[in-house]
Design a protein around this motif. Structure first.
Motif, PDB file in Angstrom:
ATOM      1  N   ALA A 240       0.864  -1.289   0.090  1.00 33.07           N
ATOM      2  CA  ALA A 240       0.056  -0.155   0.117  1.00 33.07           C
ATOM      3  C   ALA A 240       0.800   1.194   0.052  1.00 33.07           C
ATOM      4  O   ALA A 240       0.447   2.300  -0.538  1.00 33.07           O
ATOM      5  CB  ALA A 240      -0.840   0.010   1.168  1.00 33.07           C
ATOM      6  N   ARG A 241       1.914   1.311   0.894  1.00 31.22           N
ATOM      7  CA  ARG A 241       2.879   2.458   0.936  1.00 31.22           C
ATOM      8  C   ARG A 241       3.467   2.695  -0.547  1.00 31.22           C
ATOM      9  O   ARG A 241       3.439   3.761  -0.883  1.00 31.22           O
ATOM     10  CB  ARG A 241       3.978   2.074   1.900  1.00 31.22           C
ATOM     11  CG  ARG A 241       4.800   3.285   1.987  1.00 31.22           C
ATOM     12  CD  ARG A 241       6.010   2.768   2.982  1.00 31.22           C
ATOM     13  NE  ARG A 241       6.752   1.965   2.067  1.00 31.22           N
ATOM     14  CZ  ARG A 241       8.174   1.271   2.631  1.00 31.22           C
ATOM     15  NH1 ARG A 241       8.272   1.453   3.703  1.00 31.22           N
ATOM     16  NH2 ARG A 241       8.922   0.631   1.791  1.00 31.22           N
ATOM     17  N   GLU A 242       4.124   1.706  -1.218  1.00 31.82           N
ATOM     18  CA  GLU A 242       4.793   1.762  -2.506  1.00 31.82           C
ATOM     19  C   GLU A 242       3.592   2.451  -3.485  1.00 31.82           C
ATOM     20  O   GLU A 242       3.969   3.288  -4.266  1.00 31.82           O
ATOM     21  CB  GLU A 242       5.514   0.626  -2.854  1.00 31.82           C
ATOM     22  CG  GLU A 242       6.689   0.495  -1.753  1.00 31.82           C
ATOM     23  CD  GLU A 242       7.544   1.576  -1.968  1.00 31.82           C
ATOM     24  OE1 GLU A 242       7.708   2.224  -3.013  1.00 31.82           O
ATOM     25  OE2 GLU A 242       7.953   1.942  -0.862  1.00 31.82           O
ATOM     26  N   LEU A 243       2.436   1.902  -3.509  1.00 29.71           N
ATOM     27  CA  LEU A 243       1.519   2.146  -4.535  1.00 29.71           C
ATOM     28  C   LEU A 243       1.121   3.678  -4.405  1.00 29.71           C
ATOM     29  O   LEU A 243       0.798   4.324  -5.335  1.00 29.71           O
ATOM     30  CB  LEU A 243       0.377   1.199  -4.279  1.00 29.71           C
ATOM     31  CG  LEU A 243      -0.834   1.248  -5.107  1.00 29.71           C
ATOM     32  CD1 LEU A 243      -0.468   1.136  -6.662  1.00 29.71           C
ATOM     33  CD2 LEU A 243      -2.099   0.419  -5.191  1.00 29.71           C
ATOM     34  N   VAL A 244       0.939   4.024  -3.186  1.00 31.96           N
ATOM     35  CA  VAL A 244       0.397   5.588  -2.749  1.00 31.96           C
ATOM     36  C   VAL A 244       1.437   6.270  -3.245  1.00 31.96           C
ATOM     37  O   VAL A 244       1.347   7.284  -3.605  1.00 31.96           O
ATOM     38  CB  VAL A 244       0.011   5.591  -1.376  1.00 31.96           C
ATOM     39  CG1 VAL A 244      -0.038   7.160  -0.921  1.00 31.96           C
ATOM     40  CG2 VAL A 244      -1.332   4.898  -0.940  1.00 31.96           C
ATOM     41  N   LYS A 245       2.795   6.017  -2.876  1.00 31.82           N
ATOM     42  CA  LYS A 245       4.133   6.809  -3.176  1.00 31.82           C
ATOM     43  C   LYS A 245       3.805   6.982  -4.734  1.00 31.82           C
ATOM     44  O   LYS A 245       4.252   8.270  -5.287  1.00 31.82           O
ATOM     45  CB  LYS A 245       5.246   6.334  -2.690  1.00 31.82           C
ATOM     46  CG  LYS A 245       5.553   6.484  -1.290  1.00 31.82           C
ATOM     47  CD  LYS A 245       6.871   5.594  -0.860  1.00 31.82           C
ATOM     48  CE  LYS A 245       8.094   5.816  -1.514  1.00 31.82           C
ATOM     49  NZ  LYS A 245       9.084   5.194  -1.107  1.00 31.82           N
ATOM     50  N   PHE A 246       3.703   6.078  -5.404  1.00 27.92           N
ATOM     51  CA  PHE A 246       3.779   5.745  -6.877  1.00 27.92           C
ATOM     52  C   PHE A 246       2.696   6.887  -7.369  1.00 27.92           C
ATOM     53  O   PHE A 246       2.979   7.708  -8.357  1.00 27.92           O
ATOM     54  CB  PHE A 246       3.702   4.776  -7.402  1.00 27.92           C
ATOM     55  CG  PHE A 246       3.900   4.505  -8.940  1.00 27.92           C
ATOM     56  CD1 PHE A 246       5.122   4.207  -9.527  1.00 27.92           C
ATOM     57  CD2 PHE A 246       2.890   4.522 -10.043  1.00 27.92           C
ATOM     58  CE1 PHE A 246       5.357   4.145 -10.889  1.00 27.92           C
ATOM     59  CE2 PHE A 246       3.006   4.460 -11.213  1.00 27.92           C
ATOM     60  CZ  PHE A 246       4.160   4.205 -11.581  1.00 27.92           C
ATOM     61  N   ALA A 247       1.527   6.812  -6.844  1.00 25.51           N
ATOM     62  CA  ALA A 247       0.344   7.461  -7.498  1.00 25.51           C
ATOM     63  C   ALA A 247       0.537   9.049  -7.059  1.00 25.51           C
ATOM     64  O   ALA A 247       0.247   9.723  -7.859  1.00 25.51           O
ATOM     65  CB  ALA A 247      -0.960   6.941  -6.755  1.00 25.51           C
ATOM     66  N   VAL A 248       0.970   9.217  -6.015  1.00 31.82           N
ATOM     67  CA  VAL A 248       1.021  10.876  -5.610  1.00 31.82           C
ATOM     68  C   VAL A 248       2.155  11.494  -6.364  1.00 31.82           C
ATOM     69  O   VAL A 248       2.011  12.555  -6.976  1.00 31.82           O
ATOM     70  CB  VAL A 248       1.545  11.036  -3.918  1.00 31.82           C
ATOM     71  CG1 VAL A 248       1.922  12.193  -3.776  1.00 31.82           C
ATOM     72  CG2 VAL A 248       0.067  10.362  -3.224  1.00 31.82           C
ATOM     73  N   LEU A 249       3.431  10.461  -6.482  1.00 30.64           N
ATOM     74  CA  LEU A 249       4.452  11.180  -7.359  1.00 30.64           C
ATOM     75  C   LEU A 249       4.025  11.642  -8.819  1.00 30.64           C
ATOM     76  O   LEU A 249       4.056  12.401  -9.600  1.00 30.64           O
ATOM     77  CB  LEU A 249       5.591  10.355  -7.333  1.00 30.64           C
ATOM     78  CG  LEU A 249       6.741  10.736  -8.056  1.00 30.64           C
ATOM     79  CD1 LEU A 249       7.252  12.187  -7.913  1.00 30.64           C
ATOM     80  CD2 LEU A 249       7.864   9.886  -8.207  1.00 30.64           C
ATOM     81  N   THR A 250       3.033  10.706  -9.287  1.00 29.34           N
ATOM     82  CA  THR A 250       2.652  10.750 -10.554  1.00 29.34           C
ATOM     83  C   THR A 250       1.735  11.912 -10.722  1.00 29.34           C
ATOM     84  O   THR A 250       1.890  12.943 -11.795  1.00 29.34           O
ATOM     85  CB  THR A 250       1.709   9.611 -11.099  1.00 29.34           C
ATOM     86  OG1 THR A 250       2.661   8.227 -11.016  1.00 29.34           O
ATOM     87  CG2 THR A 250       1.300   9.435 -12.348  1.00 29.34           C
ATOM     88  N   LEU A 251       1.003  12.163  -9.765  1.00 28.38           N
ATOM     89  CA  LEU A 251      -0.010  13.423  -9.815  1.00 28.38           C
ATOM     90  C   LEU A 251       0.645  14.701  -9.581  1.00 28.38           C
ATOM     91  O   LEU A 251       0.277  15.644 -10.342  1.00 28.38           O
ATOM     92  CB  LEU A 251      -0.914  13.031  -8.596  1.00 28.38           C
ATOM     93  CG  LEU A 251      -2.224  12.086  -8.530  1.00 28.38           C
ATOM     94  CD1 LEU A 251      -3.031  12.098  -7.309  1.00 28.38           C
ATOM     95  CD2 LEU A 251      -2.688  12.463  -9.973  1.00 28.38           C
TER      96      LEU A 251
END
Length: 308
Positions: A240-251
């Motif tokens: 969950a942590r890595e998925l959220v990090k990836f999504a936030v950075l993408t945004l």
């Protein structure tokens, strides 16, 4: 020689390999340990099929109807392998004559190990990989220190116990290319098995002949498959942590201007997120299947290997 008389099926996956697969097959023919050679031709359209048919070593060939990638081809191969060991070998790799013997000996000496990785070097003699470590954010990173312990293996040249590989869920065919090796090693460790390296199993690897490392497609596969692997194998909090990090950075990327690296481009990362969303139900089902066969907890494996 019949497969019942040998210990290993060496699986070579090729796609448009007419310019390099001959060197791989020649090197396999020179091995000092008997084996079965099985080539999975991923619907090549460049004359590879004719080259394979005329090669003096007469390899067994399975031709797919479409390009299924490295992972898909290895999954196809596993359905027909009937030897105790299965070797994965890239078509742009040239193993030394004692390569297979060194790998088989390594597993025979390590009954708790399910896989033995090779010493892979580039054509200029520089080391490429002796195995893979797991970074603190869930990346697979090549190990080049000979005496270092390894979490996993580079799938370009590795030997696995066939029955253990099947019991651990086989090969994630839908990864297409990249991280199928680290995902497999992770599942083997969850199932209670070790992974070792065999420094005497030398391979020269013309890295990236087919997949153009650094290209947008290369980065798309890497980013997507790392996250799929974490969703399948890692502790839930880490995935969950890595998925959220990836999504936030993408945004936030559009606010930073045009990035230099392909893996930091908004469009590519958005495509990765879309693919993850489509695959999420199936990935979570795979996670539950992995949980059922695990003998060691996800947290234990993560704590033992992440960031080491």
């Amino acid at each position: 020689m019949a497969s019942s008389e040998v210990g290993t099926t060496v699986v070579v996956v090729t796609w448009r390999g007419v310019g390099h697969v001959t060197a791989c097959l020649d090197a396999l023919a020179a091995q000092d340990r008997p084996h079965r050679t099985l080539v999975i031709d991923n619907a090549s359209d460049d004359g590879t099929a004719a080259l394979l048919a005329s090669h003096p070593s007469a390899p067994e060939v399975v031709r797919t109807r479409r390009n299924t990638g490295y992972a898909g081809a290895m999954a196809t191969a596993l359905s027909v392998v009937d030897t105790p060991y299965t070797a994965w070998l890239n078509d742009d790799a040239e193993p030394a004559p004692g390569w297979l013997g060194a790998l088989e000996d390594s597993l025979e000496k390590a009954p708790t190990a399910a896989a033995a990785g090779s010493w892979m070097e580039l054509p200029d003699g520089s080391p490429q990989s002796l195995g893979v470590r797991l970074s603190g954010d869930g990346h697979g990173v090549d190990v080049i220190e000979e005496r270092a312990e390894v979490f996993g293996f580079c799938g370009g040249a590795v030997l696995l116990r066939t029955d253990v590989l099947r019991a651990a869920g086989g090969v994630p065919a839908d990864f297409f290319c990249y991280y199928e090796d680290t995902d497999t090693a992770w599942r083997l460790r969850l199932a209670g098995w070790d992974v070792v390296s065999a420094p005497d199993a030398h391979v020269v690897h013309r890295h990236g002949v087919s997949t153009a490392p650094g290209s947008p497609l290369f980065h798309r596969w890497n980013e997507r498959n790392r996250l799929l692997m974490l969703l399948r194998c890692a502790p839930g909090r880490i995935a969950a942590r890595e998925l959220v990090k990836f999504a936030v950075l993408t945004l936030v990327l559009p606010l930073r201007g045009k990035p230099a690296a392909a893996n930091f481009r908004f469009g590519l990362r958005s495509q990765v997120l879309a693919e993850l969303l489509v695959r999420l139900p199936g990935t979570l089902r795979a996670r539950r299947r992995i949980e059922r066969i695990a003998l060691i907890s996800r947290e234990t494996v993560w704590d033992a290997w992440a960031g080491v």
